[in-house]
Design an enzyme around this catalytic site. Sequence first.
Site, short mmCIF file in Angstrom:
data_model
loop_
_atom_site.label_atom_id
_atom_site.label_comp_id
_atom_site.label_asym_id
_atom_site.label_seq_id
_atom_site.Cartn_x
_atom_site.Cartn_y
_atom_site.Cartn_z
N ARG A 77 11.65 35.89 -17.47
CA ARG A 77 11.26 36.72 -16.33
C ARG A 77 12.34 36.61 -15.25
O ARG A 77 12.19 35.86 -14.31
CB ARG A 77 9.91 36.27 -15.80
CG ARG A 77 9.24 37.32 -14.95
CD ARG A 77 7.87 36.91 -14.59
NE ARG A 77 7.85 35.50 -14.19
CZ ARG A 77 6.76 34.78 -14.08
NH1 ARG A 77 5.60 35.29 -14.37
NH2 ARG A 77 6.81 33.52 -13.69
N LYS A 185 7.12 20.68 -29.05
CA LYS A 185 6.01 19.83 -28.69
C LYS A 185 5.75 19.94 -27.19
O LYS A 185 6.68 20.33 -26.49
CB LYS A 185 6.29 18.38 -29.07
CG LYS A 185 7.56 17.81 -28.40
CD LYS A 185 7.58 16.33 -28.45
CE LYS A 185 7.10 15.71 -27.18
NZ LYS A 185 8.01 15.74 -26.05
N HIS A 215 12.23 16.44 -32.01
CA HIS A 215 13.68 16.33 -32.14
C HIS A 215 14.13 14.94 -32.62
O HIS A 215 15.24 14.78 -33.08
CB HIS A 215 14.39 16.74 -30.85
CG HIS A 215 14.35 15.73 -29.75
ND1 HIS A 215 13.27 15.58 -28.91
CD2 HIS A 215 15.26 14.82 -29.34
CE1 HIS A 215 13.53 14.62 -28.04
NE2 HIS A 215 14.72 14.14 -28.27
N LYS A 219 17.58 13.26 -35.44
CA LYS A 219 18.61 12.25 -35.11
C LYS A 219 19.10 11.59 -36.40
O LYS A 219 18.31 11.21 -37.25
CB LYS A 219 18.02 11.19 -34.16
CG LYS A 219 17.70 11.76 -32.76
CD LYS A 219 17.23 10.68 -31.83
CE LYS A 219 16.67 11.25 -30.54
NZ LYS A 219 17.65 11.41 -29.47
N GLU A 253 13.37 4.55 -21.57
CA GLU A 253 14.27 5.44 -20.83
C GLU A 253 14.51 4.86 -19.46
O GLU A 253 13.58 4.32 -18.84
CB GLU A 253 13.64 6.81 -20.68
CG GLU A 253 13.47 7.54 -21.99
CD GLU A 253 12.92 8.93 -21.77
OE1 GLU A 253 13.72 9.86 -21.64
OE2 GLU A 253 11.69 9.08 -21.69
N ASP A 272 3.33 12.58 -24.27
CA ASP A 272 4.71 13.08 -24.27
C ASP A 272 5.55 12.44 -25.39
O ASP A 272 6.38 13.10 -25.99
CB ASP A 272 5.35 12.78 -22.90
CG ASP A 272 6.74 13.37 -22.76
OD1 ASP A 272 6.97 14.47 -23.29
OD2 ASP A 272 7.62 12.73 -22.13
N HIS A 277 7.04 11.33 -31.10
CA HIS A 277 8.23 10.58 -31.53
C HIS A 277 7.87 9.21 -32.11
O HIS A 277 8.33 8.83 -33.18
CB HIS A 277 9.20 10.37 -30.36
CG HIS A 277 9.62 11.63 -29.66
ND1 HIS A 277 9.75 12.83 -30.31
CD2 HIS A 277 9.94 11.89 -28.36
CE1 HIS A 277 10.13 13.76 -29.46
NE2 HIS A 277 10.25 13.22 -28.27
N LYS A 375 9.24 5.20 -18.88
CA LYS A 375 10.32 5.73 -18.05
C LYS A 375 10.65 4.70 -16.98
O LYS A 375 9.84 3.83 -16.66
CB LYS A 375 9.87 7.04 -17.39
CG LYS A 375 9.59 8.13 -18.42
CD LYS A 375 10.08 9.46 -17.98
CE LYS A 375 9.74 10.56 -18.96
NZ LYS A 375 10.88 10.96 -19.81
#
Length: 522
Positions: A77, A185, A215, A219, A253, A272, A277, A375
């Site tokens: 958009r 996802k 993803h 890897k 992370e 998440d 994963h 995180k």
Amino acid sequence: MTEQVPVGAGVTVGARGLANPLRDPRDRRLPRVPDPCAVVVFGITGDLARKKLIPAIYDLANRGLLPPGFVLLGFARRDWETGDFEAMAHDAAKNGARTPFREDVWRRIAESVRFIPGSFDDDNAFDLLAQTLIDLEATHGIAGNAAFYLSIPPAAFPLVLKQLARTKMADNDERGGWRRVVVEKPFGHDLPSSRELNALVDEVFTAQDVFRIDHYLGKETVQNLLALRFANSLFEPTYNNHYVDSVQITMAEDGGIGGRAAFYDSAGAARDVLQNHLLQLLALTAMEEPVAFDADALRVEKLKVLGAVSLPADLEGDAVRGQYAAGWQGGERVPGYLEERLIPPHSRTETYAAVRLGVETRRWGGVPFYLRTGKRLPRRVTEIAIVYKRAPHLPFTATDVEELGRNQLVIRVQPDEGVTLRFGSKVPGTTMEVRDVAMDFLYGEAFTESSPEAYERLILDVLLGDATLFPRHEEVEMSWRVVDPLEEYWANTTPQAYPAGTWGPRAAEEMLAAEGRSWRRP
Ligand code: BG6
């Protein structure tokens, strides 16, 4: 699908038309190039498209893996012309490419980009998209082949899928060629919603044309897990509950939530990362040998593992969640989660999750699988550590082996991709002191070729129609069966705070300490 085989210096022929008598069709060493096709990215202006998808498409082109006649179509958009899109994509590719950026390669892609402005409820925009795909058959010879990449918020999936069905873009029976859909996802936010989503996707596309992206499966190091286990005989005899004490799977992370406040606050670390994963890594770590390295055989084995996963009877103590508070990271003061832009000041969303799971099979019964993700931890690292039992008897004095830990086989997914084996070794000298040492295999040192980005591999596989590295909907549903009870248990609890730059809440340390174990410090 006509398989395309690059011949000599980039000349491509259809294998069906001109069979290469010297080539065994099962030989996968020669790179395969997809048929001419279009990739339509919904949400082309979003973070994922700019940071991952466009650079991956550039890298594929640079490696000579995209077919002549490849077309990239952006849909969003924005009041843009194709020229504006091309400029944005150029910068995205230049900033994010893994391989050297070459203007001449980009110019070849640029000649075949198109932009279609529109919102997802705009019938005219979708009609224009459908007509554009038809026109591209004449101008670019795409023969009806198109992949639709849904790089959009999950709430928008139903609308886009309905538009694809209405315009008959999803179904290419009349025109020939293939039509595939790529779904990012998270697939739903719990079991019922993922079932709904799967039912909707299945209504519009046939099952074999649906590619769900996790993803992590793209890897190299994750795929190496299968090579390590099934191409060697060294590890198998000890790869079971007779020798293995426990398994630790970590995805840490150092970054915070970046610009994804709205999505992240509605998801949290368990939805998440753990649901997808981490459980996929667990499935690959624990599965039995597949009869072949293809999509169906892998799925069968992964499903058996996911179906055998057990949760602790009492989640208290064995399922921990946390939320980062302000702290120091890399010498800088960073804000806590609740101070992040657009996060509600009383949010109870977790940014850290850890759980002790079991895998109830003959091989793994009794071995705890500890999973954790977070995180704002001290560093970015993903690894799978197989921790072995101590030797049943040590003919040394207690002081000789004071510094001897448990043997470990560690698959370093990222960074420093490789494998480490830790074992005890004699310290040089007159005493018999034994201490841990490490033997390292580093991808960067062992091979001259650098690893492709996960998205390069996965986008190429979509265009080739190879679903080996994509989770099927049964796996997604099984994973929700593991995560839903955790979410239910956590719903009325407040996550424990941990200062940014530390390894998570104290309760996570206590979870392992209660069983005489401790987390690795990767
Ligand atoms: C994504 C998560 O799937 O993976 C992000 O949504 C996370 O929150 C990202 O940051 C990490 O990916 P990688 O490849 O950098 O480990």
